[in-house]
Write a protein that holds these residues in place. Structure first.
Motif, PDB file in Angstrom:
ATOM      1  N   ARG A  39       0.816  -1.219   0.000  1.00 28.38           N
ATOM      2  CA  ARG A  39       0.000   0.000   0.000  1.00 28.38           C
ATOM      3  C   ARG A  39       0.850   1.270   0.000  1.00 28.38           C
ATOM      4  NH1 ARG A  39      -4.388  -2.336   4.352  1.00 28.38           N
ATOM      5  NH2 ARG A  39      -5.610  -3.560   2.848  1.00 28.38           N
ATOM      6  N   VAL A  40       2.097   1.162   0.470  1.00 24.23           N
ATOM      7  CA  VAL A  40       2.982   2.337   0.403  1.00 24.23           C
ATOM      8  C   VAL A  40       3.910   2.255  -0.802  1.00 24.23           C
ATOM      9  CG1 VAL A  40       2.873   2.734   2.883  1.00 24.23           C
ATOM     10  CG2 VAL A  40       4.734   1.344   1.948  1.00 24.23           C
ATOM     11  N   GLY A  41       3.708   1.253  -1.658  1.00 27.31           N
ATOM     12  CA  GLY A  41       4.460   1.193  -2.903  1.00 27.31           C
ATOM     13  C   GLY A  41       5.736   0.380  -2.878  1.00 27.31           C
ATOM     14  N   ALA A  42       5.910  -0.448  -1.848  1.00 29.16           N
ATOM     15  CA  ALA A  42       7.098  -1.306  -1.796  1.00 29.16           C
ATOM     16  C   ALA A  42       6.853  -2.595  -2.591  1.00 29.16           C
ATOM     17  CB  ALA A  42       7.441  -1.652  -0.351  1.00 29.16           C
ATOM     18  N   ARG A  43       7.931  -3.189  -3.005  1.00 25.51           N
ATOM     19  CA  ARG A  43       7.910  -4.493  -3.677  1.00 25.51           C
ATOM     20  C   ARG A  43       8.209  -5.538  -2.621  1.00 25.51           C
ATOM     21  NH1 ARG A  43      12.428  -7.045  -6.230  1.00 25.51           N
ATOM     22  NH2 ARG A  43      11.855  -8.470  -7.919  1.00 25.51           N
ATOM     23  N   VAL A  44       7.467  -6.638  -2.589  1.00 20.48           N
ATOM     24  CA  VAL A  44       7.643  -7.612  -1.520  1.00 20.48           C
ATOM     25  C   VAL A  44       7.932  -9.007  -2.072  1.00 20.48           C
ATOM     26  CG1 VAL A  44       6.171  -6.310   0.056  1.00 20.48           C
ATOM     27  CG2 VAL A  44       5.180  -8.131  -1.312  1.00 20.48           C
ATOM     28  N   VAL A  45       8.713  -9.738  -1.305  1.00 20.71           N
ATOM     29  CA  VAL A  45       9.021 -11.133  -1.617  1.00 20.71           C
ATOM     30  C   VAL A  45       8.641 -11.951  -0.387  1.00 20.71           C
ATOM     31  CG1 VAL A  45      10.777 -12.787  -2.330  1.00 20.71           C
ATOM     32  CG2 VAL A  45      10.941 -10.391  -3.064  1.00 20.71           C
ATOM     33  N   LEU A  46       7.652 -12.820  -0.543  1.00 22.29           N
ATOM     34  CA  LEU A  46       7.139 -13.627   0.561  1.00 22.29           C
ATOM     35  C   LEU A  46       7.843 -14.980   0.592  1.00 22.29           C
ATOM     36  CD1 LEU A  46       3.316 -13.038  -0.091  1.00 22.29           C
ATOM     37  CD2 LEU A  46       4.836 -11.668   1.341  1.00 22.29           C
ATOM     38  N   VAL A  47       8.319 -15.359   1.763  1.00 26.51           N
ATOM     39  CA  VAL A  47       8.986 -16.648   1.933  1.00 26.51           C
ATOM     40  C   VAL A  47       8.229 -17.466   2.975  1.00 26.51           C
ATOM     41  CG1 VAL A  47      11.143 -17.826   2.527  1.00 26.51           C
ATOM     42  CG2 VAL A  47      11.213 -15.598   1.377  1.00 26.51           C
ATOM     43  N   GLY A  48       7.906 -18.713   2.642  1.00 23.84           N
ATOM     44  CA  GLY A  48       7.211 -19.597   3.564  1.00 23.84           C
ATOM     45  C   GLY A  48       7.361 -21.041   3.131  1.00 23.84           C
ATOM     46  N   ARG A  49       7.005 -21.949   4.004  1.00 19.96           N
ATOM     47  CA  ARG A  49       7.231 -23.368   3.722  1.00 19.96           C
ATOM     48  C   ARG A  49       6.230 -23.948   2.730  1.00 19.96           C
ATOM     49  NH1 ARG A  49       7.806 -23.416   9.456  1.00 19.96           N
ATOM     50  NH2 ARG A  49       9.945 -23.826  10.145  1.00 19.96           N
ATOM     51  N   ASP A  50       4.970 -23.516   2.808  1.00 18.76           N
ATOM     52  CA  ASP A  50       3.891 -24.153   2.049  1.00 18.76           C
ATOM     53  C   ASP A  50       3.631 -23.405   0.747  1.00 18.76           C
ATOM     54  OD1 ASP A  50       1.379 -24.981   1.055  1.00 18.76           O
ATOM     55  OD2 ASP A  50       0.741 -25.606   3.052  1.00 18.76           O
ATOM     56  N   PRO A  51       3.918 -24.012  -0.399  1.00 18.34           N
ATOM     57  CA  PRO A  51       3.727 -23.327  -1.683  1.00 18.34           C
ATOM     58  C   PRO A  51       2.297 -22.864  -1.922  1.00 18.34           C
ATOM     59  CG  PRO A  51       5.069 -25.291  -1.981  1.00 18.34           C
ATOM     60  CD  PRO A  51       4.530 -25.345  -0.578  1.00 18.34           C
ATOM     61  N   GLU A  52       1.299 -23.656  -1.504  1.00 15.09           N
ATOM     62  CA  GLU A  52      -0.097 -23.274  -1.730  1.00 15.09           C
ATOM     63  C   GLU A  52      -0.484 -22.073  -0.874  1.00 15.09           C
ATOM     64  OE1 GLU A  52      -2.223 -24.328  -4.051  1.00 15.09           O
ATOM     65  OE2 GLU A  52      -0.434 -25.364  -4.794  1.00 15.09           O
ATOM     66  N   ARG A  53      -0.044 -22.067   0.375  1.00 18.08           N
ATOM     67  CA  ARG A  53      -0.317 -20.908   1.232  1.00 18.08           C
ATOM     68  C   ARG A  53       0.391 -19.673   0.695  1.00 18.08           C
ATOM     69  NH1 ARG A  53       0.673 -22.337   7.433  1.00 18.08           N
ATOM     70  NH2 ARG A  53       0.014 -20.159   7.631  1.00 18.08           N
TER      71      ARG A  53
END
Length: 260
Positions: A39-53
């Protein structure tokens, strides 16, 4: 001559155009941070164990601020695994900020009931993760970058049966202060946010807290009369990223719970 740390507005708007790696970003506070950052215009990279989640989380974050596919990326794997971290950084390209909510509290039990093997396993897994993240981040973050960890108020308000997990969880606070000094010459800042009870899937996995009524009852005796929201918790991480004069701090976000 050492380069001064960059000066910029400390408001979250200054994060526009930056790339933030969110470890544990598929749910809870990490996911909430992703939506606020977009919402403030940042680019994000999400890391987590479950590919579907992760896939579902990415869709949720994109919906918060529709834009190009490259503004929300994912990398599946354990945040304590160095290969996962390498792949996440490589996928992200240049990263300015790293925020970790990855992990949980396992290995509970009274000291007399714990085996030496279970204690070693708890300490090895939980205490290693922040080191792995810090090693990967320190080699890549630019001047003005930040690394933010998460902790919990049980570190200061322990209860029986939590000696092993809280020893591991609390070690991140010592690591934060040490790394803040060590990485200061590189102008990389390190902080930790110590959370109270926050309404997340992790909280709702506990006995009696799997409903709105249960969560409301749990927060009724807190000074502010409720538990915190994931976005309220995540907003503190944006503060740590945006304010270039904050480092080595353990910031508590608990609605006054630690005072009660």
């Amino acid at each position: 001559m050492t380069t001064p740390i960059p000066v910029r507005t400390p408001l979250p708007a200054s994060l526009a155009g930056s790339t933030v790696l969110l470890l544990g970003g598929s749910s809870g506070i990490g996911l909430a941070a992703g939506t606020l950052l977009r919402r403030v215009g940042a680019r994000v990279v999400l890391v987590g164990r479950d590919p579907e989640r992760l896939k579902a989380a990415a869709g949720h974050v994109r919906a918060a601020a529709p834009s190009g596919e490259d503004d929300v990326l994912t990398a599946a794997g354990d945040a304590g695994d160095e290969r996962t971290l390498d792949q996440a950084f490589e996928r992200a390209g240049e990263v300015q900020h790293v925020y970790s909510t990855a992990g949980g509290i396992g290995g509970a039990g009274l000291l007399k009931d714990l085996t030496s093997e279970s204690i070693r396993e708890t300490l090895a897994q939980a205490a290693w993760r922040p080191f792995a993240i810090a090693r990967a981040a320190a080699a890549r973050l630019p001047a003005g970058g930040s690394l933010t960890f998460s902790s919990g108020i049980l570190v200061e308000r322990p209860m029986p049966g939590m000696s092993a997990p809280l020893t591991a969880a609390g070690s991140v606070e010592i690591l934060t202060k040490t790394l803040a000094v060590e990485l200061a010459p590189s102008r990389v800042r390190v902080n930790t946010i110590r959370y109270g009870r926050i309404d997340t899937p992790l909280l709702r996995s506990l006995p009696g807290l799997d409903s709105d009524e249960g969560v409301a009852a749990a927060g009724a005796d807190a000074p502010l009369g409720r538990v915190g929201t994931a976005q309220e918790a995540a907003a503190a991480a944006l503060f740590c990223m945006a304010n270039n004069y904050v480092t080595g701090q353990i910031i508590t976000v608990d609605g006054g719970e630690s005072l009660a």
